[in-house]
Scaffold this motif. Structure first.
Motif, PDB file in Angstrom:
ATOM      1  N   GLN A   3       0.832  -1.199   0.000  1.00  0.00           N
ATOM      2  CA  GLN A   3       0.000   0.000   0.000  1.00  0.00           C
ATOM      3  C   GLN A   3       0.870   1.255   0.000  1.00  0.00           C
ATOM      4  OE1 GLN A   3      -2.785   0.292   3.263  1.00  0.00           O
ATOM      5  NE2 GLN A   3      -3.756   2.111   2.419  1.00  0.00           N
ATOM      6  N   LYS A   4       1.956   1.228   0.749  1.00  0.00           N
ATOM      7  CA  LYS A   4       2.854   2.381   0.822  1.00  0.00           C
ATOM      8  C   LYS A   4       3.455   2.696  -0.554  1.00  0.00           C
ATOM      9  CE  LYS A   4       6.831   4.141   3.345  1.00  0.00           C
ATOM     10  NZ  LYS A   4       7.852   3.868   4.367  1.00  0.00           N
ATOM     11  N   SER A   5       3.872   1.673  -1.282  1.00  0.00           N
ATOM     12  CA  SER A   5       4.464   1.909  -2.610  1.00  0.00           C
ATOM     13  C   SER A   5       3.413   2.445  -3.584  1.00  0.00           C
ATOM     14  CB  SER A   5       5.129   0.653  -3.151  1.00  0.00           C
ATOM     15  OG  SER A   5       4.178  -0.364  -3.365  1.00  0.00           O
ATOM     16  N   LYS A   6       2.161   2.014  -3.421  1.00  0.00           N
ATOM     17  CA  LYS A   6       1.087   2.510  -4.285  1.00  0.00           C
ATOM     18  C   LYS A   6       0.750   3.967  -3.965  1.00  0.00           C
ATOM     19  CE  LYS A   6      -0.589  -2.104  -5.087  1.00  0.00           C
ATOM     20  NZ  LYS A   6      -1.571  -3.135  -4.791  1.00  0.00           N
ATOM     21  N   ILE A   7       0.820   4.330  -2.693  1.00  0.00           N
ATOM     22  CA  ILE A   7       0.626   5.738  -2.319  1.00  0.00           C
ATOM     23  C   ILE A   7       1.709   6.587  -2.965  1.00  0.00           C
ATOM     24  CG2 ILE A   7       0.770   7.381  -0.391  1.00  0.00           C
ATOM     25  CD1 ILE A   7      -0.647   5.255   1.340  1.00  0.00           C
ATOM     26  N   THR A  57      -2.594   9.423 -14.075  1.00  0.00           N
ATOM     27  CA  THR A  57      -2.769   9.836 -12.678  1.00  0.00           C
ATOM     28  C   THR A  57      -4.158   9.458 -12.188  1.00  0.00           C
ATOM     29  OG1 THR A  57      -1.249  11.695 -12.983  1.00  0.00           O
ATOM     30  CG2 THR A  57      -2.751  11.809 -11.102  1.00  0.00           C
ATOM     31  N   TYR A  58      -5.177   9.792 -12.989  1.00  0.00           N
ATOM     32  CA  TYR A  58      -6.545   9.444 -12.610  1.00  0.00           C
ATOM     33  C   TYR A  58      -6.721   7.924 -12.516  1.00  0.00           C
ATOM     34  CZ  TYR A  58      -8.231  14.237 -13.114  1.00  0.00           C
ATOM     35  OH  TYR A  58      -8.450  15.573 -12.951  1.00  0.00           O
ATOM     36  N   TYR A  59      -6.104   7.198 -13.434  1.00  0.00           N
ATOM     37  CA  TYR A  59      -6.209   5.744 -13.426  1.00  0.00           C
ATOM     38  C   TYR A  59      -5.624   5.163 -12.138  1.00  0.00           C
ATOM     39  CZ  TYR A  59      -5.379   0.866 -14.554  1.00  0.00           C
ATOM     40  OH  TYR A  59      -5.339  -0.497 -14.508  1.00  0.00           O
ATOM     41  N   TYR A  60      -4.411   5.593 -11.774  1.00  0.00           N
ATOM     42  CA  TYR A  60      -3.784   5.082 -10.559  1.00  0.00           C
ATOM     43  C   TYR A  60      -4.542   5.511  -9.303  1.00  0.00           C
ATOM     44  CZ  TYR A  60       0.267   3.251 -13.053  1.00  0.00           C
ATOM     45  OH  TYR A  60       1.084   2.527 -13.874  1.00  0.00           O
ATOM     46  N   MET A  61      -5.082   6.720  -9.301  1.00  0.00           N
ATOM     47  CA  MET A  61      -5.898   7.145  -8.160  1.00  0.00           C
ATOM     48  C   MET A  61      -7.120   6.240  -8.021  1.00  0.00           C
ATOM     49  SD  MET A  61      -5.697  11.363  -8.222  1.00  0.00           S
ATOM     50  CE  MET A  61      -7.438  11.461  -8.256  1.00  0.00           C
ATOM     51  N   CYS A  63      -7.434   3.142  -9.141  1.00  0.00           N
ATOM     52  CA  CYS A  63      -6.995   1.808  -8.713  1.00  0.00           C
ATOM     53  C   CYS A  63      -6.761   1.778  -7.207  1.00  0.00           C
ATOM     54  CB  CYS A  63      -5.710   1.413  -9.442  1.00  0.00           C
ATOM     55  SG  CYS A  63      -5.942   1.038 -11.179  1.00  0.00           S
ATOM     56  N   TYR A  64      -6.120   2.826  -6.699  1.00  0.00           N
ATOM     57  CA  TYR A  64      -5.868   2.883  -5.263  1.00  0.00           C
ATOM     58  C   TYR A  64      -7.179   2.928  -4.484  1.00  0.00           C
ATOM     59  CZ  TYR A  64      -4.201   4.138  -0.690  1.00  0.00           C
ATOM     60  OH  TYR A  64      -3.958   4.129   0.655  1.00  0.00           O
ATOM     61  N   LEU A  65      -8.109   3.787  -4.913  1.00  0.00           N
ATOM     62  CA  LEU A  65      -9.405   3.889  -4.230  1.00  0.00           C
ATOM     63  C   LEU A  65     -10.172   2.575  -4.303  1.00  0.00           C
ATOM     64  CD1 LEU A  65     -10.698   7.443  -5.198  1.00  0.00           C
ATOM     65  CD2 LEU A  65      -9.855   6.667  -2.986  1.00  0.00           C
ATOM     66  N   SER A  66     -10.080   1.906  -5.433  1.00  0.00           N
ATOM     67  CA  SER A  66     -10.777   0.635  -5.595  1.00  0.00           C
ATOM     68  C   SER A  66     -10.225  -0.434  -4.653  1.00  0.00           C
ATOM     69  CB  SER A  66     -10.662   0.161  -7.047  1.00  0.00           C
ATOM     70  OG  SER A  66     -11.233  -1.106  -7.196  1.00  0.00           O
ATOM     71  N   GLU A  67      -8.906  -0.444  -4.493  1.00  0.00           N
ATOM     72  CA  GLU A  67      -8.274  -1.477  -3.673  1.00  0.00           C
ATOM     73  C   GLU A  67      -8.334  -1.171  -2.175  1.00  0.00           C
ATOM     74  OE1 GLU A  67      -4.065  -3.953  -3.414  1.00  0.00           O
ATOM     75  OE2 GLU A  67      -4.404  -2.555  -5.070  1.00  0.00           O
ATOM     76  N   VAL A 121     -14.665  13.869  -4.727  1.00  0.00           N
ATOM     77  CA  VAL A 121     -15.991  13.460  -5.210  1.00  0.00           C
ATOM     78  C   VAL A 121     -16.098  11.942  -5.247  1.00  0.00           C
ATOM     79  CG1 VAL A 121     -17.509  13.443  -7.235  1.00  0.00           C
ATOM     80  CG2 VAL A 121     -16.498  15.584  -6.461  1.00  0.00           C
ATOM     81  N   PHE A 122     -15.060  11.267  -5.727  1.00  0.00           N
ATOM     82  CA  PHE A 122     -15.111   9.806  -5.780  1.00  0.00           C
ATOM     83  C   PHE A 122     -15.089   9.193  -4.384  1.00  0.00           C
ATOM     84  CE2 PHE A 122     -14.325  10.219 -10.282  1.00  0.00           C
ATOM     85  CZ  PHE A 122     -15.135   9.217 -10.774  1.00  0.00           C
ATOM     86  N   VAL A 123     -14.359   9.789  -3.460  1.00  0.00           N
ATOM     87  CA  VAL A 123     -14.385   9.306  -2.078  1.00  0.00           C
ATOM     88  C   VAL A 123     -15.786   9.468  -1.506  1.00  0.00           C
ATOM     89  CG1 VAL A 123     -13.567   9.808   0.266  1.00  0.00           C
ATOM     90  CG2 VAL A 123     -11.936   9.607  -1.615  1.00  0.00           C
ATOM     91  N   LEU A 124     -16.422  10.597  -1.782  1.00  0.00           N
ATOM     92  CA  LEU A 124     -17.790  10.828  -1.307  1.00  0.00           C
ATOM     93  C   LEU A 124     -18.743   9.774  -1.872  1.00  0.00           C
ATOM     94  CD1 LEU A 124     -19.667  12.790   0.302  1.00  0.00           C
ATOM     95  CD2 LEU A 124     -20.039  13.976  -1.859  1.00  0.00           C
ATOM     96  N   ILE A 125     -18.637   9.528  -3.169  1.00  0.00           N
ATOM     97  CA  ILE A 125     -19.529   8.555  -3.819  1.00  0.00           C
ATOM     98  C   ILE A 125     -19.275   7.136  -3.315  1.00  0.00           C
ATOM     99  CG2 ILE A 125     -20.065   7.454  -6.041  1.00  0.00           C
ATOM    100  CD1 ILE A 125     -19.613  10.226  -7.325  1.00  0.00           C
TER     101      ILE A 125
END
Length: 169
Positions: A3-7, A57-61, A63-67, A121-125
C-alpha cells in the motif's frame, strides 16, 4: 506490491502531472513573482510535458481507491469539495480579472484543483452506504457509473465543436 508503494506511485504522478499546473503560472524571472495566466510568458519551474500523462494519474488514483478506499467524514468531505471549488473558481476569476477568461492548465483536467476535487468526489460517492438506499437509486447509480467512461470518451467531440463558439462569446 505494498500500500505504501502505491501511495508513492499516486503521489509521484500527481506531482508530475498536476503540480506544474499551479506552479508554472508565476514568472520567476521577475523580482515580485508576478502572477500570470498566460503559459507563453512564464519561466517554467517544472517541465509541463508531464501534464499530458494526467489520465494515468486518474487511473492510478482510481486503482488505489478501488483497492484500499479512503475514509473521510462525509460532512468534512462536502465542506472540502465546496471550499476547493470556491478557491479554484476564485483563482481563475482573479487570474482573469478585468480581461477575457484565459484557459490553461490551472483549470483543465490536469489541474491540481481538479485532481483533488475528483478524488474528493469519488471518495464521497464510494463511501455512500448503498445498502440503505432504495433499489431504484442503486440501479440509477449503477447505470450512471456504467455510462461515465463512454461519456468521457465521446465528450471530446462536443468539446471540440462547442468550446470555440463559447470562447468567442
Amino acid at each position: 506490491p505494498s500500500q505504501k508503494s502505491k501511495i508513492w506511485l499516486v503521489l509521484t504522478f500527481i506531482i508530475l502531472t498536476a503540480l506544474p499546473s499551479v506552479l508554472n503560472i508565476y514568472d520567476l524571472r521577475l523580482a515580485d513573482w508576478s502572477f500570470s495566466l498566460s503559459a507563453s510568458n512564464t519561466h517554467k519551474l517544472f517541465p509541463a510535458w508531464w501534464e499530458a500523462l494526467y489520465p494515468i494519474t486518474y487511473y492510478y488514483m482510481g486503482c488505489y481507491l478501488s483497492e484500499y478506499g479512503l475514509k473521510i467524514n462525509r460532512t468534512l468531505n462536502v465542506i472540502l469539495i465546496l471550499v476547493l471549488t470556491a478557491v479554484s473558481g476564485s483563482f481563475c476569476y482573479w487570474g482573469s480579472y478585468q480581461t477575457t477568461f484565459v484557459r490553461g492548465p490551472w483549470c483543465d483536467y490536469q489541474s491540481l484543483f481538479n485532481v483533488i476535487l475528483t478524488l474528493l468526489v469519488f471518495v464521497l460517492i464510494t463511501n455512500i452506504n448503498y445498502d440503505k438506499l432504495p433499489n431504484s437509486i442503486v440501479r440509477f447509480v449503477q447505470k450512471l457509473s456504467g455510462l461515465c467512461l463512454g461519456s468521457y470518451l465521446v465528450s471530446w467531440i462536443f468539446d471540440d465543436a462547442l468550446y470555440p463558439i463559447l470562447l468567442e462569446k
